[in-house]
Design an enzyme around this catalytic site. Structure first.
Site, PDB file in Angstrom:
ATOM      1  N   HIS A 105       0.766  -1.675   0.157  1.00  0.00           N
ATOM      2  CA  HIS A 105      -0.258  -0.421  -0.154  1.00  0.00           C
ATOM      3  C   HIS A 105       1.151   1.164  -0.292  1.00  0.00           C
ATOM      4  CE1 HIS A 105      -2.921   2.743   1.664  1.00  0.00           C
ATOM      5  NE2 HIS A 105      -3.911   2.410   0.285  1.00  0.00           N
TER       6      HIS A 105
ATOM      7  N   GLU B 186      -3.882   2.356  -7.140  1.00  0.00           N
ATOM      8  CA  GLU B 186      -4.049   3.071  -5.928  1.00  0.00           C
ATOM      9  C   GLU B 186      -3.625   3.963  -6.721  1.00  0.00           C
ATOM     10  OE1 GLU B 186      -6.599   1.734  -2.716  1.00  0.00           O
ATOM     11  OE2 GLU B 186      -4.478   1.464  -1.622  1.00  0.00           O
TER      12      GLU B 186
ATOM     13  N   GLY C  58      -7.439   9.331  -0.267  1.00  0.00           N
ATOM     14  CA  GLY C  58      -8.593   9.839   1.063  1.00  0.00           C
ATOM     15  C   GLY C  58      -7.668  11.022   0.846  1.00  0.00           C
TER      16      GLY C  58
ATOM     17  N   GLY D 297     -12.060   4.950   2.917  1.00  0.00           N
ATOM     18  CA  GLY D 297     -12.961   5.709   3.836  1.00  0.00           C
ATOM     19  C   GLY D 297     -14.447   5.148   3.867  1.00  0.00           C
TER      20      GLY D 297
HETATM   21  P1  PGA Z   1      -9.493   5.626   0.227  1.00  0.00           P
HETATM   22  O1  PGA Z   1      -8.616   4.498   0.715  1.00  0.00           O
HETATM   23  O2  PGA Z   1     -10.941   4.638  -0.840  1.00  0.00           O
HETATM   24  O3  PGA Z   1      -9.822   6.733   1.748  1.00  0.00           O
HETATM   25  O4  PGA Z   1      -9.282   6.757  -0.980  1.00  0.00           O
HETATM   26  C1  PGA Z   1      -8.081   3.765  -0.562  1.00  0.00           C
HETATM   27  C2  PGA Z   1      -7.482   2.758  -0.226  1.00  0.00           C
HETATM   28  O5  PGA Z   1      -6.202   3.348   0.494  1.00  0.00           O
HETATM   29  O6  PGA Z   1      -7.141   1.611  -0.241  1.00  0.00           O
END
Ligand code: PGA
Length: 251
Positions: A96, A168, A174, A236
Site C-alpha cells: 500500500h 491506487e 483519501g 474511507g
Molecule cells: P480511500 O483509500 O478509499 O480512503 O481513498 C483507499 C485505499 O487507500 O486503499
C-alpha cells in the site's frame, strides 16, 4: 476466470468492539443476497482472530493489511504471514502506498512479503500507483510497470496467477479526487498488458485488478463498468455499512 472483488481497507481505524460491530452489520446486510463480487474486510491485525470467528467466509472474506518480510524469529513487533493464515485470514494487502511512503517499504521487501504470503496460501492484494507529480509528468504507466516488474516478476506464472492487483493513484487516496472512469480503464488495460507481455494473455485475463482511491457509492458503478476494472479497494467508505454496501452492490 477473474473475480470481481470489493475489499474494505480499514487502515488504522476502529477499536476491536467497533470492528466487530461493523462486521456483524455487514454480515447481516449480505446475508441472503446474491452478490456479483467477493466481499473482503482487511482489518487491523488485532481484530483478525475475533472477526474470523464471526464471519461466514462464503459471504465475507478476511484480510490483513501487511505482513512481515521474514518467516519468524527475533523481529519485535512484526506479524508473520503464517500467523495471519492461522487466524483464518485469506488475503493480505501488500505494498500500500502508505506503507511505501511512511514505513519505507521497497520492492525488495515487498517481493519477500509476497512470497511468504503465497507460501502461506494468502492472496496478496498488491498495490501499485503513481504520485501526483508522476501523473502530471505523464509517467504513470512507467511507474506502475516498474512497481510490478520489481516486486512480482520473479514469480512463476502459477504463483503470479494467485495475486490480485490494486491500482491506487496516490493522489486519489483519501483526497476525494477519484481517477476518472477513462483514466482508470486506460491504466488498468496497461497493467493487464504488462502482465500479458510477461506471463501470457491467459494469466493476464485471469488477474483481478482493483481500483482504489476515493471510490464511493457515487462513482463505483461507473468505475466497475470498465472492462479492466474488477472491483475496488475501499478506504474511507469501507468504515460504515451505509457507504460500503452501495459499493458492494455496484456490480
Ligand atoms: P480511500 O483509500 O478509499 O480512503 O481513498 C483507499 C485505499 O487507500 O486503499
Amino acid at each position: 476466470m477473474r473475480k470481481n472483488i470489493v475489499a474494505g481497507n480499514w487502515k488504522m481505524n476502529k477499536n476491536l468492539q467497533e470492528g466487530l460491530d461493523l462486521v456483524k452489520e455487514l454480515q447481516s446486510a449480505v446475508f441472503g443476497k446474491t452478490l456479483k463480487c467477493d466481499v473482503v474486510v482487511c482489518t487491523p491485525f488485532v481484530h483478525l482472530a475475533s472477526v474470523s470467528g464471526l464471519i461466514d467466509k462464503n459471504k465475507v472474506k478476511l484480510g490483513a493489511q501487511n505482513c512481515a518480510d521474514k518467516v519468524s524469529g527475533a523481529y519485535t513487533g512484526e506479524v508473520s504471514a503464517e500467523m495471519l493464515a492461522s487466524t483464518g485470514a485469506q488475503y493480505v494487502i501488500l505494498g500500500h502506498s502508505e506503507r511505501r511512503a511512511y514505513y519505507g517499504e521497497t520492492s525488495v521487501t515487498l517481493s519477500e512479503k509476497v512470497k511468504l504470503a503465497l507460501a502461506n496460501k494468502l492472496t496478496p492484494i498488491f498495490c501499485i500507483g503513481e504520485v501526483l507529480a508522476e501523473r502530471e509528468a505523464g509517467k504513470q504507466n512507467t511507474v506502475v510497470k516498474t512497481q510490478i516488474e520489481e516486486a512480482l516478476f520473479d514469480l512463476s506464472a502459477d504463483d503470479f496467477g494467485k495475486i490480485v492487483l490494486a491500482y491506487e493513484p496516490v493522489w486519489a487516496i483519501g483526497t476525494g479526487k477519484t481517477a476518472t472512469s477513462a483514466q482508470a480503464q486506460e491504466i488498468h488495460a496497461h497493467i493487464r498488458q504488462t502482465v500479458a507481455a510477461k506471463y501470457g494473455q491467459t494469466v493476464a485475463d485471469n488477474t483481478s485488478i482493483l481500483y482504489g482511491g476515493s471510490c464511493n457509492a457515487g462513482n463505483a458503478k461507473e468505475l466497475f463498468a470498465n472492462p479492466d476494472v474488477d472491483g475496488g479497494l475501499i478506504g474511507g467508505a469501507a468504515l460504515k455499512l451505509d457507504t460500503f454496501m452501495p459499493i458492494v452492490e455496484a456490480f
